[in-house]
Design an enzyme around this catalytic site. Structure first.
Site, PDB file in Angstrom:
ATOM      1  N   GLY A 156      -4.524  -4.199  -3.896  1.00 43.34           N
ATOM      2  CA  GLY A 156      -5.525  -3.166  -4.159  1.00 43.34           C
ATOM      3  C   GLY A 156      -4.759  -1.918  -4.536  1.00 43.34           C
ATOM      4  O   GLY A 156      -4.143  -1.283  -3.678  1.00 43.34           O
ATOM      5  N   HIS A 157      -4.722  -1.606  -5.818  1.00 43.87           N
ATOM      6  CA  HIS A 157      -3.915  -0.486  -6.311  1.00 43.87           C
ATOM      7  C   HIS A 157      -4.840   0.649  -6.737  1.00 43.87           C
ATOM      8  O   HIS A 157      -5.614   0.512  -7.677  1.00 43.87           O
ATOM      9  CB  HIS A 157      -3.020  -0.946  -7.475  1.00 43.87           C
ATOM     10  CG  HIS A 157      -1.989  -1.946  -7.067  1.00 43.87           C
ATOM     11  ND1 HIS A 157      -1.076  -2.492  -7.927  1.00 43.87           N
ATOM     12  CD2 HIS A 157      -1.713  -2.490  -5.838  1.00 43.87           C
ATOM     13  CE1 HIS A 157      -0.296  -3.323  -7.251  1.00 43.87           C
ATOM     14  NE2 HIS A 157      -0.665  -3.347  -6.000  1.00 43.87           N
ATOM     15  N   ASP A 210       0.809  -1.231   0.000  1.00 44.59           N
ATOM     16  CA  ASP A 210       0.000   0.000   0.000  1.00 44.59           C
ATOM     17  C   ASP A 210       0.841   1.279   0.000  1.00 44.59           C
ATOM     18  O   ASP A 210       0.432   2.307   0.541  1.00 44.59           O
ATOM     19  CB  ASP A 210      -0.961   0.014   1.219  1.00 44.59           C
ATOM     20  CG  ASP A 210      -1.873  -1.181   1.209  1.00 44.59           C
ATOM     21  OD1 ASP A 210      -2.234  -1.642   0.116  1.00 44.59           O
ATOM     22  OD2 ASP A 210      -2.239  -1.652   2.301  1.00 44.59           O
ATOM     23  N   LYS A 243       1.730   2.310  -5.054  1.00 46.96           N
ATOM     24  CA  LYS A 243       2.265   1.798  -6.331  1.00 46.96           C
ATOM     25  C   LYS A 243       1.333   2.087  -7.503  1.00 46.96           C
ATOM     26  O   LYS A 243       1.774   2.483  -8.583  1.00 46.96           O
ATOM     27  CB  LYS A 243       2.501   0.268  -6.225  1.00 46.96           C
ATOM     28  CG  LYS A 243       3.481  -0.126  -5.145  1.00 46.96           C
ATOM     29  CD  LYS A 243       3.569  -1.626  -4.978  1.00 46.96           C
ATOM     30  CE  LYS A 243       2.343  -2.290  -4.405  1.00 46.96           C
ATOM     31  NZ  LYS A 243       2.047  -1.966  -2.999  1.00 46.96           N
ATOM     32  N   GLN A 273       1.904  -6.034  -3.267  1.00 45.72           N
ATOM     33  CA  GLN A 273       2.340  -6.158  -1.866  1.00 45.72           C
ATOM     34  C   GLN A 273       3.617  -5.336  -1.663  1.00 45.72           C
ATOM     35  O   GLN A 273       3.789  -4.334  -2.328  1.00 45.72           O
ATOM     36  CB  GLN A 273       2.552  -7.636  -1.471  1.00 45.72           C
ATOM     37  CG  GLN A 273       1.258  -8.436  -1.364  1.00 45.72           C
ATOM     38  CD  GLN A 273       0.706  -8.895  -2.705  1.00 45.72           C
ATOM     39  OE1 GLN A 273       1.382  -9.551  -3.477  1.00 45.72           O
ATOM     40  NE2 GLN A 273      -0.549  -8.569  -3.000  1.00 45.72           N
TER      41      GLN A 273
HETATM   42  P1  GDP Z   1      -0.820   0.438  -3.527  1.00 47.23           P
HETATM   43  O1  GDP Z   1      -1.411  -0.855  -3.077  1.00 47.23           O
HETATM   44  O2  GDP Z   1       0.652   0.499  -3.284  1.00 47.23           O
HETATM   45  O3  GDP Z   1      -1.162   0.792  -4.940  1.00 47.23           O
HETATM   46  O4  GDP Z   1      -1.449   1.559  -2.589  1.00 47.23           O
HETATM   47  P2  GDP Z   1      -3.007   1.695  -2.196  1.00 47.23           P
HETATM   48  O5  GDP Z   1      -3.761   2.152  -3.362  1.00 47.23           O
HETATM   49  O6  GDP Z   1      -3.468   0.471  -1.493  1.00 47.23           O
HETATM   50  O7  GDP Z   1      -2.927   2.802  -1.058  1.00 47.23           O
HETATM   51  C1  GDP Z   1      -2.378   4.065  -1.295  1.00 47.23           C
HETATM   52  C2  GDP Z   1      -3.435   5.110  -0.930  1.00 47.23           C
HETATM   53  O8  GDP Z   1      -2.813   6.371  -0.826  1.00 47.23           O
HETATM   54  C3  GDP Z   1      -4.499   5.274  -1.996  1.00 47.23           C
HETATM   55  O9  GDP Z   1      -5.701   5.652  -1.369  1.00 47.23           O
HETATM   56  C4  GDP Z   1      -3.968   6.417  -2.864  1.00 47.23           C
HETATM   57  O10 GDP Z   1      -5.003   7.134  -3.526  1.00 47.23           O
HETATM   58  C5  GDP Z   1      -3.315   7.283  -1.813  1.00 47.23           C
HETATM   59  N1  GDP Z   1      -2.140   8.033  -2.254  1.00 47.23           N
HETATM   60  C6  GDP Z   1      -1.162   7.684  -3.128  1.00 47.23           C
HETATM   61  N2  GDP Z   1      -0.192   8.628  -3.159  1.00 47.23           N
HETATM   62  C7  GDP Z   1      -0.570   9.590  -2.295  1.00 47.23           C
HETATM   63  C8  GDP Z   1       0.024  10.829  -1.850  1.00 47.23           C
HETATM   64  O11 GDP Z   1       1.101  11.201  -2.259  1.00 47.23           O
HETATM   65  N3  GDP Z   1      -0.681  11.543  -0.944  1.00 47.23           N
HETATM   66  C9  GDP Z   1      -1.883  11.151  -0.418  1.00 47.23           C
HETATM   67  N4  GDP Z   1      -2.478  11.899   0.471  1.00 47.23           N
HETATM   68  N5  GDP Z   1      -2.459   9.994  -0.815  1.00 47.23           N
HETATM   69  C10 GDP Z   1      -1.809   9.220  -1.723  1.00 47.23           C
HETATM   70  P1  IMO Z   2      -0.926  -4.121  -2.312  1.00 51.36           P
HETATM   71  O1  IMO Z   2      -0.486  -4.657  -3.648  1.00 51.36           O
HETATM   72  C1  IMO Z   2      -0.957  -4.578   2.000  1.00 51.36           C
HETATM   73  C2  IMO Z   2      -1.051  -8.646   3.585  1.00 51.36           C
HETATM   74  C3  IMO Z   2      -2.309  -9.108   4.299  1.00 51.36           C
HETATM   75  C4  IMO Z   2      -1.723 -10.115   5.264  1.00 51.36           C
HETATM   76  C5  IMO Z   2      -0.600 -10.772   4.449  1.00 51.36           C
HETATM   77  C6  IMO Z   2      -1.005 -12.059   3.742  1.00 51.36           C
HETATM   78  O2  IMO Z   2      -2.218  -3.403  -2.341  1.00 51.36           O
HETATM   79  O3  IMO Z   2       0.177  -3.356  -1.662  1.00 51.36           O
HETATM   80  P2  IMO Z   2      -2.577 -12.731   1.720  1.00 51.36           P
HETATM   81  O4  IMO Z   2      -3.925 -12.224   1.301  1.00 51.36           O
HETATM   82  O5  IMO Z   2      -1.505 -12.497   0.719  1.00 51.36           O
HETATM   83  O6  IMO Z   2      -2.644 -14.136   2.209  1.00 51.36           O
HETATM   84  O7  IMO Z   2      -2.204 -11.851   3.026  1.00 51.36           O
HETATM   85  O8  IMO Z   2      -0.233  -9.805   3.463  1.00 51.36           O
HETATM   86  N1  IMO Z   2      -1.275  -8.138   2.211  1.00 51.36           N
HETATM   87  C7  IMO Z   2      -1.191  -6.851   1.882  1.00 51.36           C
HETATM   88  N2  IMO Z   2      -1.001  -5.758   2.656  1.00 51.36           N
HETATM   89  N3  IMO Z   2      -1.064  -4.451   0.679  1.00 51.36           N
HETATM   90  C8  IMO Z   2      -1.231  -5.531  -0.113  1.00 51.36           C
HETATM   91  O9  IMO Z   2      -1.217  -5.459  -1.463  1.00 51.36           O
HETATM   92  C9  IMO Z   2      -1.349  -6.800   0.487  1.00 51.36           C
HETATM   93  N4  IMO Z   2      -1.553  -8.057   0.026  1.00 51.36           N
HETATM   94  C10 IMO Z   2      -1.495  -8.868   1.088  1.00 51.36           C
HETATM   95  O10 IMO Z   2      -2.938  -8.050   4.951  1.00 51.36           O
HETATM   96  O11 IMO Z   2      -1.127  -9.456   6.336  1.00 51.36           O
HETATM   97 MG    MG Z   3      -2.937  -1.545  -1.827  1.00 49.24          MG
END
Ligand code: GDP
Ligand code: IMO
Ligand code: MG
Length: 421
Positions: A39-40, A12, A15, A221
């Site tokens: 979840g991107h 998270d 990415k 991840q």
């Molecule tokens: P990912 O799994 O690495 O793609 O990240 P996620 O989408 O799960 O979580 C990142 C969260 O931070 C999302 O809600 C994005 O919209 C938000 N986000 C990304 N970059 C920034 C930033 O620079 N500032 C803020 N405030 N939010 C951001």
């Molecule tokens: P993105 O790509 C954050 C965590 C879960 C759990 C562990 C194992 O959005 O960054 P799994 O479902 O793989 O058996 O879970 O890994 N986890 C993540 N945490 N971002 C993710 O993906 C994750 N995918 C799995 O919360 O601790």
């Molecule tokens: Mg994510």
């Protein structure tokens, strides 16, 4: 030529947003591991979209997207996601390709995930329950079913055989939920999947490389969730680090050029497992609130804490990171003071290395304090607009890691990314 973009923390890191931003400079974006546990988040105009399995380059017309053999694919989530993406006018017949070697997540994999987690009690991983672990177990156990198999006329027999095997395991767990609705959706998903571009992924991507196309491999991840180098057993079931790109796409290491490592300006983790810099106090709560730190896949509150340079340096080492992207710098805007973890104290001894197990003995993080910038940064457009205090914070991190931050993200929007250094 292949560049890699991956997370350096526990996932998270932002990415999705960065891949979406970078995609304009590449011809193909490829996912090489993970599955719908990812979840991107990215924005198409003002609309927020969360992608789980489709690469985050999909909203750029004319760019190709590949789901590689290293991914585990759930046809149910894929169909749902394709419907969402298609509602933006994206033609997936033209730009989405799926490797025939990609393993499938079956409904019974999801059931096994749930049963396994349920049996672990307090020791549970905190899995997203998407069936990731059981699907990868069937891959390495040489039982799994791959996307190419769904085109075979004997597919149903193969499916029933594996399903019966899973049933025995589920019976052992005492799992007796009715999963017939999941199975119905699964077969609908398969019907949909058969209509997509199923390709020999390794020839497909190597032909692109031979033609001189630019490829971006999108990690899911984060490095601290890597099956080998993460905080085992509290990890996911794939190689999330750059080494996973070669086996997850079928490309040779010499094709890889830059490895972009994404880190938040602080740190989060969702699910169980050790997190040395976690703040279970008001500061942690403030980070969660300001950063809107709730899981994009499960909605769970993310655990929050200060940036951990011990873990980041380790992640830079195992990935060979060449450039760092720092996200969510704006979330620290209102903090008067910031802390940066520079070493761990374990059993009275100080170390700047990641121990074999972080969860076995209490870890006391050693912090260095920095003044916060305490001023809004969201409207900054260039490096010159960024507060000096932020630059000092980043300069320290650059020095510690020996790898430089090249981009700072100061908001979730597509255009909120500043090139620095
Ligand atoms: P990912 O799994 O690495 O793609 O990240 P996620 O989408 O799960 O979580 C990142 C969260 O931070 C999302 O809600 C994005 O919209 C938000 N986000 C990304 N970059 C920034 C930033 O620079 N500032 C803020 N405030 N939010 C951001
Ligand atoms: P993105 O790509 C954050 C965590 C879960 C759990 C562990 C194992 O959005 O960054 P799994 O479902 O793989 O058996 O879970 O890994 N986890 C993540 N945490 N971002 C993710 O993906 C994750 N995918 C799995 O919360 O601790
Ligand atoms: Mg994510």
């Amino acid at each position: 030529m292949v560049d890699v973009l991956l997370g350096l923390q526990w996932g998270d890191e932002g990415k999705g947003k960065i891949v979406d931003y970078f995609a304009k400079d590449y011809d193909l974006v490829a996912r090489f591991q993970g599955g719908p546990n990812a979840g991107h988040t990215l924005y198409v105009g003002d609309t927020k979209v969360v992608l789980h399995q489709i690469p985050s380059g999909v909203f750029h017309p004319g760019k190709l997207n590949l789901i590689g053999n290293g991914v585990v694919l759930d046809p149910v989530t894929l169909k749902r996601e394709c419907d969402t993406v298609a509602s933006f006018g994206v033609d997936l017949r033209q730009n989405l390709f799926i490797s025939e070697r990609t393993h499938l997540i079956l409904p019974t994999h999801r059931a096994l995930d749930k049963a396994s987690e349920g049996s672990k009690g307090l020791q549970k991983i905190g899995s997203t329950l998407k069936g990731i672990g059981p699907a990868y177990m069937d891959k390495t156990g040489r039982n799994g079913i791959r996307v190419g198999d769904i085109l075979d006329k004997n597919f149903t027999t193969t499916y029933i055989k594996l399903r019966l095997k899973h049933q025995k395991l589920l019976d052992n767990y005492g799992f007796n939920e009715d999963i017939s609705a999941w199975e119905e959706e699964f077969f609908e998903g398969l019907e949909f999947l058969r209509q997509l571009n199923i390709v020999n992924g390794e020839y497909f991507i190597n032909e692109q490389i031979s033609k001189g196309k630019k490829i971006l491999a999108e990690g899911a991840q984060g490095s601290m969730l890597d099956i080998d180098f993460g905080t085992f057993p509290f990890v996911t079931s794939s190689n999330t680090i750059s080494a996973g790109v070669c086996s997850g796409l079928g490309i040779a290491p010499q094709h890889i050029k830059d490895v972009f490592g994404v880190t938040k300006a602080y740190c989060t983790r969702v699910g169980g497992g050790p997190f040395p810099t976690e703040l279970e106090n008001e500061t942690g709560e403030e980070l969660r609130k300001t950063g809107n730190e709730f899981g994009a896949t499960t909605g769970r509150p993310r655990r929050c804490g200060w940036i951990d340079l011990v873990a980041l340096k380790f992640a830079c080492m195992v990935n060979g990171v060449t450039k760092i992207v720092m996200t969510k710098a704006d979330v620290l805007d209102a903090f008067k003071e910031l802390e940066v973890c520079t070493s761990y104290k374990i059993g009275g001894k100080e170390t700047d290395q990641i121990p074999f197990r972080l969860d076995k003995s209490p870890i006391e993080p050693v912090y260095r304090k920095f003044p916060g910038w305490n001023t809004p940064s969201v409207s900054a457009k260039t490096e010159a607009d960024l507060p000096e205090t932020m630059k000092t914070y980043v300069a320290f991190i650059n020095d510690y890691l020996g790898v430089k931050v090249h981009y700072i993200s100061n908001g979730p929007g597509r255009d909120q990314l500043i090139s620095v250094g």
